[in-house]
Design an enzyme around this catalytic site. Structure first.
Site, mmCIF file in Angstrom:
data_model
loop_
_atom_site.group_PDB
_atom_site.id
_atom_site.type_symbol
_atom_site.label_atom_id
_atom_site.label_comp_id
_atom_site.label_asym_id
_atom_site.label_seq_id
_atom_site.Cartn_x
_atom_site.Cartn_y
_atom_site.Cartn_z
ATOM 1 N N HIS A 1 -15.295 10.014 -32.643
ATOM 2 C CA HIS A 1 -16.708 10.329 -32.460
ATOM 3 C C HIS A 1 -16.915 11.836 -32.351
ATOM 4 C CE1 HIS A 1 -17.880 6.093 -31.815
ATOM 5 N NE2 HIS A 1 -16.642 5.999 -31.340
ATOM 6 N N GLY B 1 9.889 28.595 -22.419
ATOM 7 C CA GLY B 1 8.879 27.925 -21.614
ATOM 8 C C GLY B 1 8.356 26.653 -22.226
ATOM 9 N N ARG B 2 8.080 26.676 -23.528
ATOM 10 C CA ARG B 2 7.504 25.503 -24.194
ATOM 11 C C ARG B 2 8.524 24.381 -24.380
ATOM 12 N NH1 ARG B 2 8.148 29.906 -27.217
ATOM 13 N NH2 ARG B 2 9.226 29.869 -29.226
ATOM 14 N N LYS C 1 9.856 32.413 -14.516
ATOM 15 C CA LYS C 1 11.266 32.725 -14.778
ATOM 16 C C LYS C 1 11.613 34.128 -14.299
ATOM 17 C CE LYS C 1 12.861 31.475 -18.770
ATOM 18 N NZ LYS C 1 13.121 31.455 -20.228
ATOM 19 N N GLU D 1 -0.406 36.480 -14.278
ATOM 20 C CA GLU D 1 -1.356 35.415 -13.952
ATOM 21 C C GLU D 1 -0.824 34.524 -12.830
ATOM 22 O OE1 GLU D 1 -1.717 35.958 -18.531
ATOM 23 O OE2 GLU D 1 -0.148 36.015 -16.995
ATOM 24 N N LYS E 1 -0.864 41.149 -23.571
ATOM 25 C CA LYS E 1 -0.465 41.407 -22.191
ATOM 26 C C LYS E 1 -0.365 42.911 -21.925
ATOM 27 C CE LYS E 1 2.356 37.226 -21.491
ATOM 28 N NZ LYS E 1 3.716 36.743 -21.168
ATOM 29 N N GLU F 1 3.522 28.396 -31.252
ATOM 30 C CA GLU F 1 4.260 29.525 -30.678
ATOM 31 C C GLU F 1 5.660 29.613 -31.275
ATOM 32 O OE1 GLU F 1 3.472 31.036 -26.449
ATOM 33 O OE2 GLU F 1 5.415 30.050 -26.242
#
Length: 526
Positions: free
Chosen positions: A387, A269-270, A212, A218, A502, A356
């Protein structure tokens, strides 16, 4: 007039705490259990249903939750949100992810721009671009079609779109609708990007940079890694890369990209899978028509979430029962257990979505709250999870509420009978068995084989995992998280908790460290 009040100041919450607890094992045994499962169900969009028969609630608890919904003004707050009120108080922003898939209320206009029209315009631009890629009008330097699309992003730019792609990949292959294979690069660990590049035909790959701000460390690092790999092969990165970013970011008009598609600050973002963030990769992978169906499923569920009666609103009811479990029953975690391999990464997306959003200890005004808020979310698809960690779920000291997701049909349309039943029947049999086993348990003189039961669960049931049901499922959880944030009086739409790390990482890279930070930096040879 909306009242934003802490949960523990509401009289309905005090009443809820006094309601007699339900003995789940008792009410789920025999014909009582059968009646609960039949009656405790709410329709969702796209033919799905939210069934809460195995939750530790009864008519008294539900009546108290309805009062809580009313006093907390959940329906009214949602209405304000989709009508463009400034719900994100931390960043002083509107919250408009629902607007990417439909118009629920009045027009939302910001700085003279109709935001619904803006989102539709981006969807149309993406659709037109995708169709040109699929036809070969937009091709690589040799004039050959792109066969793979690779999304470069992190957090919400990766988890949601990746989960949605994986959910529909097998369905699309079965229908003959897979236009391009998709891969994702997110981790700044160079092994991630290197592994993806080794597994694709780079010369026939189109890369999507998603940032954005255009400054995400990253993501830009991985972009450079990819660009260097393209150059080493004698390829021009500018002919292999598009961007999804804000219109004001430094990469919005850069000549380094074939095209740029826009998002804005009003979609976190999420919550961005139904925006250009998910739209570009999903439209390229499956075609714009499939992405449109995905949006329609989400819009249909959003419309149900606007229902004022919690007993007819699956998203709100799921949220309220979750608040009851967290704040009255004291359960700290929730397990998301999809019995569908397509949803293999869906729990990871919901981890970010929920934790978040509601992993906060101050209210929307920055004041500390004195009650638990968002739960820890984890999960894996069945039957693998059975399992793995189901041992703790069945016999551990902590009671962990469970949310199952199941479908009556598989995505491939064929299923051989093996040892008297199909694979899908075996899968669904395990879902049914687990719900009852968790609720009712099993008595045994051998304590090692004894199951206490009383472990609550709900299940979302659909016919098949496809674009429309996936959209509805995504919207259900987005709305559930929103309603819980309203109950807890949180700002569910910022994420300051991810910022400190960050900042410190930048100090480490600039060698501006002392104390423990310097020692750890030295240990890691930075």
């Amino acid at each position: 007039m909306l009242n934003w009040k802490n949960l523990d100041t509401l009289s309905s919450y005090a009443e809820l705490q006094k309601v007699k607890a339900v003995n789940l094992k008792e009410v789920m045994t025999g014909e009582n259990g059968a009646a609960r499962v039949k009656n405790y169900s709410v329709p969702m969009a796209e033919g799905m249903a939210y069934n809460y028969g195995a939750k530790a609630v009864d008519e008294d608890v539900l009546a108290a939750l309805v009062k809580l919904a009313s006093e907390a003004q959940l329906a009214e707050k949602y209405e304000d949100l989709y009508n463009g009120d400034m719900i994100n108080t931390g960043e002083k922003r509107l919250v408009l992810h629902q607007l990417t898939r439909g118009q629920l209320g009045q027009d939302v206009v910001v700085d003279g721009e109709n935001k619904r029209a803006f989102y539709v315009e981006q969807q149309k631009r993406i659709a037109a671009f995708a169709e040109k890629v699929h036809s070969g009008e937009i091709a690589n330097a040799a004039g050959e079609k792109f066969t793979t699309v690779v999304q470069i992003g992190i957090g919400g730019s990766d988890l949601g779109p990746r989960a949605m792609y994986l959910a529909l990949e097998n369905w699309a292959k079965t229908k003959g609708l897979l236009k391009m294979n998709a891969q994702f690069i997110s981790n700044v660990d160079p092994d991630d990007a290197a592994a993806v590049l080794r597994n694709i035909d780079v010369a026939h790959s189109l890369f999507i940079l998603v940032s954005k701000s255009g400054t995400t460390l990253e993501t830009l690092t991985n972009q450079t890694f990819v660009m260097n790999a393209l150059r080493k092969l004698g390829l021009d990165p500018a002919k292999h890369m598009i961007a999804v970013t804000s219109a004001t970011s430094p990469i919005a008009t850069s000549p380094e990209y074939l095209a740029a598609f826009y998002m804005d600050d009003y979609i976190g973002g999420r919550y961005s899978s139904t925006s250009a963030v998910g739209g570009a990769v999903l439209s390229l992978a499956f075609g714009p028509e499939v992405f449109a169906e995905f949006l329609e499923g989400a819009a249909a569920e959003d419309k149900l979430a606007a229902e004022k009666d919690p007993m007819k609103n699956p998203d709100m009811l799921d949220a309220l029962i979750g608040v009851y479990e967290r704040n009255v029953l004291g359960y700290e975690s929730t397990a998301i257990l999809p019995y569908s391999q397509g949803l293999s990464r869906f729990p990871a997306h919901l981890q970010q979505l929920d934790m978040e959003s509601n992993g906060k200890s101050v209210n929307r005004f920055g004041e500390p709250v004195d009650y638990p808020t968002g739960p820890v979310i984890f999960g894996e698809p069945g039957t693998n999870g059975q399992h793995s960690f189901y041992q703790l779920l069945h016999q551990g000291k902590d009671i962990i509420p469970l949310q199952f997701v199941g479908f009556r049909e598989n995505q491939i349309g064929m299923d051989d009978t093996i040892q008297g039943s199909t694979s899908q029947q075996k899968l669904c049999a395990n879902v049914a068995a687990q719900i009852v086993a968790f609720a009712c348990g099993k008595e045994d003189e051998n304590r090692n084989k004894n199951f206490e039961g009383g472990r609550p669960s709900s299940i979302i049931i659909g016919q098949q995992l496809n674009p429309r049901t996936l959209g509805a499922l995504l919207a259900h959880y987005e709305n559930k998280v929103m309603f819980q944030g309203f109950c807890w009086n949180l700002n569910s739409f910022d994420q300051e908790g991810v910022q400190l790390g960050k900042v410190l990482a930048k100090k480490v890279l600039a060698h501006e460290t002392d104390g423990a930070l310097k020692v750890y930096s030295d240990l890691l040879n930075i």
